[in-house]
Design a protein around this motif. Structure first.
Motif, PDB file in Angstrom:
ATOM      1  N   UNK A  87       0.812  -1.207   0.000  1.00 48.94           N
ATOM      2  CA  UNK A  87       0.000   0.000   0.000  1.00 48.94           C
ATOM      3  C   UNK A  87       0.847   1.259   0.000  1.00 48.94           C
ATOM      4  N   UNK A  88       2.146   1.095   0.295  1.00 42.04           N
ATOM      5  CA  UNK A  88       3.053   2.230   0.260  1.00 42.04           C
ATOM      6  C   UNK A  88       3.151   2.873  -1.114  1.00 42.04           C
ATOM      7  N   UNK A  89       2.827   2.097  -2.167  1.00 39.21           N
ATOM      8  CA  UNK A  89       2.822   2.670  -3.524  1.00 39.21           C
ATOM      9  C   UNK A  89       1.813   3.805  -3.603  1.00 39.21           C
ATOM     10  N   UNK A  90       0.621   3.560  -3.070  1.00 41.36           N
ATOM     11  CA  UNK A  90      -0.419   4.589  -3.086  1.00 41.36           C
ATOM     12  C   UNK A  90      -0.055   5.775  -2.215  1.00 41.36           C
ATOM     13  N   UNK A  91       0.562   5.510  -1.051  1.00 39.27           N
ATOM     14  CA  UNK A  91       0.965   6.602  -0.161  1.00 39.27           C
ATOM     15  C   UNK A  91       2.020   7.475  -0.831  1.00 39.27           C
ATOM     16  N   UNK A  92       3.025   6.832  -1.422  1.00 39.05           N
ATOM     17  CA  UNK A  92       4.116   7.566  -2.072  1.00 39.05           C
ATOM     18  C   UNK A  92       3.594   8.403  -3.239  1.00 39.05           C
ATOM     19  N   UNK A 113      12.094   2.692  -3.214  1.00 43.04           N
ATOM     20  CA  UNK A 113      12.473   1.624  -4.143  1.00 43.04           C
ATOM     21  C   UNK A 113      13.031   0.421  -3.387  1.00 43.04           C
ATOM     22  N   UNK A 114      13.749   0.678  -2.299  1.00 37.55           N
ATOM     23  CA  UNK A 114      14.261  -0.418  -1.468  1.00 37.55           C
ATOM     24  C   UNK A 114      13.104  -1.209  -0.859  1.00 37.55           C
ATOM     25  N   UNK A 115      12.116  -0.494  -0.309  1.00 38.56           N
ATOM     26  CA  UNK A 115      10.946  -1.164   0.254  1.00 38.56           C
ATOM     27  C   UNK A 115      10.155  -1.908  -0.797  1.00 38.56           C
ATOM     28  N   UNK A 118      15.535   4.775  13.656  1.00 41.07           N
ATOM     29  CA  UNK A 118      14.130   5.191  13.714  1.00 41.07           C
ATOM     30  C   UNK A 118      13.332   4.612  12.544  1.00 41.07           C
ATOM     31  N   UNK A 119      13.961   4.520  11.378  1.00 43.54           N
ATOM     32  CA  UNK A 119      13.280   3.945  10.210  1.00 43.54           C
ATOM     33  C   UNK A 119      12.898   2.495  10.463  1.00 43.54           C
ATOM     34  N   UNK A 120      13.826   1.724  10.995  1.00 44.83           N
ATOM     35  CA  UNK A 120      13.557   0.306  11.244  1.00 44.83           C
ATOM     36  C   UNK A 120      12.631   0.101  12.437  1.00 44.83           C
ATOM     37  N   UNK A 121      12.704   0.994  13.413  1.00 44.81           N
ATOM     38  CA  UNK A 121      11.782   0.905  14.545  1.00 44.81           C
ATOM     39  C   UNK A 121      10.346   1.108  14.074  1.00 44.81           C
ATOM     40  N   UNK A 122      10.144   2.067  13.172  1.00 46.33           N
ATOM     41  CA  UNK A 122       8.803   2.286  12.627  1.00 46.33           C
ATOM     42  C   UNK A 122       8.356   1.085  11.800  1.00 46.33           C
ATOM     43  N   UNK A 123       9.276   0.492  11.078  1.00 47.08           N
ATOM     44  CA  UNK A 123       8.966  -0.694  10.286  1.00 47.08           C
ATOM     45  C   UNK A 123       8.462  -1.827  11.177  1.00 47.08           C
ATOM     46  N   UNK A 145       5.723   0.980   2.230  1.00 47.29           N
ATOM     47  CA  UNK A 145       5.172   2.108   2.975  1.00 47.29           C
ATOM     48  C   UNK A 145       5.882   2.376   4.279  1.00 47.29           C
ATOM     49  N   UNK A 146       6.172   1.322   5.060  1.00 42.99           N
ATOM     50  CA  UNK A 146       6.736   1.527   6.396  1.00 42.99           C
ATOM     51  C   UNK A 146       8.157   2.085   6.339  1.00 42.99           C
ATOM     52  N   UNK A 147       8.969   1.604   5.396  1.00 45.16           N
ATOM     53  CA  UNK A 147      10.325   2.153   5.273  1.00 45.16           C
ATOM     54  C   UNK A 147      10.286   3.601   4.775  1.00 45.16           C
ATOM     55  N   UNK A 148       9.401   3.877   3.830  1.00 44.61           N
ATOM     56  CA  UNK A 148       9.297   5.237   3.290  1.00 44.61           C
ATOM     57  C   UNK A 148       8.806   6.219   4.348  1.00 44.61           C
ATOM     58  N   UNK A 149       7.716   5.868   5.033  1.00 46.25           N
ATOM     59  CA  UNK A 149       7.165   6.761   6.053  1.00 46.25           C
ATOM     60  C   UNK A 149       8.109   6.884   7.248  1.00 46.25           C
TER      61      UNK A 149
END
Length: 381
Positions: A48-53, A84-86, A145-150, A212-216
């Motif tokens: 769903x991160x595609x739609x968010x991005x 792109x990584x996510x 912080x990125x990985x914690x959010x993931x 989505x989680x890595x991007x956000x």
């Protein structure tokens, strides 16, 4: 007007594009299947991160002018790399090594753009940091912080709601203090995440996935660093929105995911297990076992985050020397309280729930009764 257009365009773009994303990822079998550590019981499309991005980008296309695009170029390139990584990780499940290398590449772009933690702003008597330490600390904080959010993305609506609270807070603060570009980025995130939540709220029709989680998480980490840096060094101490404790205020923005990850890692090490081992010891797993639904877990933890942000605003005149120990102590007590309450509730549920053998015995008796002739039935002559 610019701010309103940005958030509205991001929101409606997300609402329009998300059904197409659901169809696309389902058709390509990029789905999250139940089983193992998964809490859901049905196959749910991911990415769903595609739609968010896409929603964030469309919002920024209207909100940002050419100068803003130039000033944010390093950030936008780095966020695109993380997206792109996510995306690739959702498709083929990358190893931890390749994910870390990709994250280091994205962080390197950020550091080239001079987005970094340059000072402790007087905390513990430390001000300006040596350049090497500044770069290392910034990279460590952003990746952490990125990985914690993931990792907090474990139940319907949770990661979306937590990030929504933080992005909304950041949008208000950046706009009120004159950082228009950062405020518009935060507002675009608000619109994109809000649209996603319409499809991710329990019962979820789509998950954000690592896309989505890595991007956000990456965006939230970058904006938090910018918030701390601007608040600590550039905003006048007499400004209404100034925080005398920039480090503590920045920590409050990522409070739930950060402390949940720290708590889980400490527990695993204490039990002799690898710190990054997968299990169901996150706080949302505990709350689910206590009988809360997905939406209730999201609301409880969202309320916790809002409460601590409110505490930071109320006590904004105090320094990090006072607020940081207060925040850490409060969170520790809260974690111990939630653990104790949850454990007591789980034990209560276990006592009130019949055991497996009892259920099997009852089912056997019912089956036997159904298969035997009724006592009231007359025997054939």
């Amino acid at each position: 007007m610019q701010a309103i257009l940005t958030v509205l365009l991001a929101f409606f773009t997300g609402l329009l594009i998300m059904p197409f994303v659901i169809k696309l990822v389902t058709k390509n079998n990029v789905v999250d299947k139940p089983g193992g550590r998964k809490i859901h019981k049905e196959i749910i499309p991911s990415m769903g991160g595609i739609g968010i991005f896409a929603a964030i980008l469309v919002g920024l296309l209207v909100g940002l002018d050419l100068n803003h695009w130039q000033n944010l170029s390093y950030i936008l390139v780095a966020v695109t790399l993380m997206f792109l990584l996510g995306l690739q990780d959702d498709r083929v499940e990358l190893s931890a090594r390749y994910k870390l290398l990709g994250q280091l590449l994205a962080v390197s772009v950020i550091l080239i753009g001079d987005v970094r933690i340059s000072s402790f702003y007087g905390f513990l008597g430390i001000y300006e940091l040596p350049m090497g330490l500044s770069y290392f600390l910034t990279g460590f904080v952003i990746i952490g912080l990125t990985n914690a959010f993931n990792l907090i993305d474990g139940v319907d609506g949770l990661a979306g709601l937590l990030s929504l609270v933080s992005f909304l807070f950041l949008a208000i603060w950046f706009l009120a203090t004159g950082y228009l570009a950062f405020g518009l980025v935060s507002l675009a995130c608000v619109g994109g995440v809000l649209a996603f939540l319409a499809f991710n709220w329990h019962p979820a029709k789509i998950f954000m996935g690592d896309t989505g989680s890595l991007t956000l998480g990456f965006l939230l980490a970058i904006l938090s660093v910018l918030f701390v840096e601007a608040n600590g060094k550039q905003i006048s101490h007499h400004h209404y929105f100034h925080f005398n404790a920039p480090i503590t205020a920045g920590l409050a923005l990522v409070l739930v995911s950060c402390f949940d990850t720290l708590r889980v890692v400490i527990k695993r090490l204490k039990n002799g297990r690898p710190p990054m081992a997968a299990d169901k010891s996150h706080i949302h797993h505990f709350l689910m076992r206590a009988g809360l639904r997905h939406d209730q877990v999201a609301i409880v933890l969202g309320f916790v985050k809002i409460s601590f942000l409110g505490l930071m605003v109320t006590l904004s005149s105090f320094s990090d020397m006072i607020l940081l120990p207060l925040l850490l102590g409060s969170v520790t007590l809260l974690c111990l309280f939630l653990d104790a309450v949850t454990l007591r509730k789980v034990k209560q549920i276990a006592r009130e729930t019949p055991g497996v053998l009892v259920l099997e015995e009852e089912e056997g008796i019912q089956s036997e009764n159904l298969n035997s002739p009724s006592k009231l039935q007359k025997e054939p002559a």
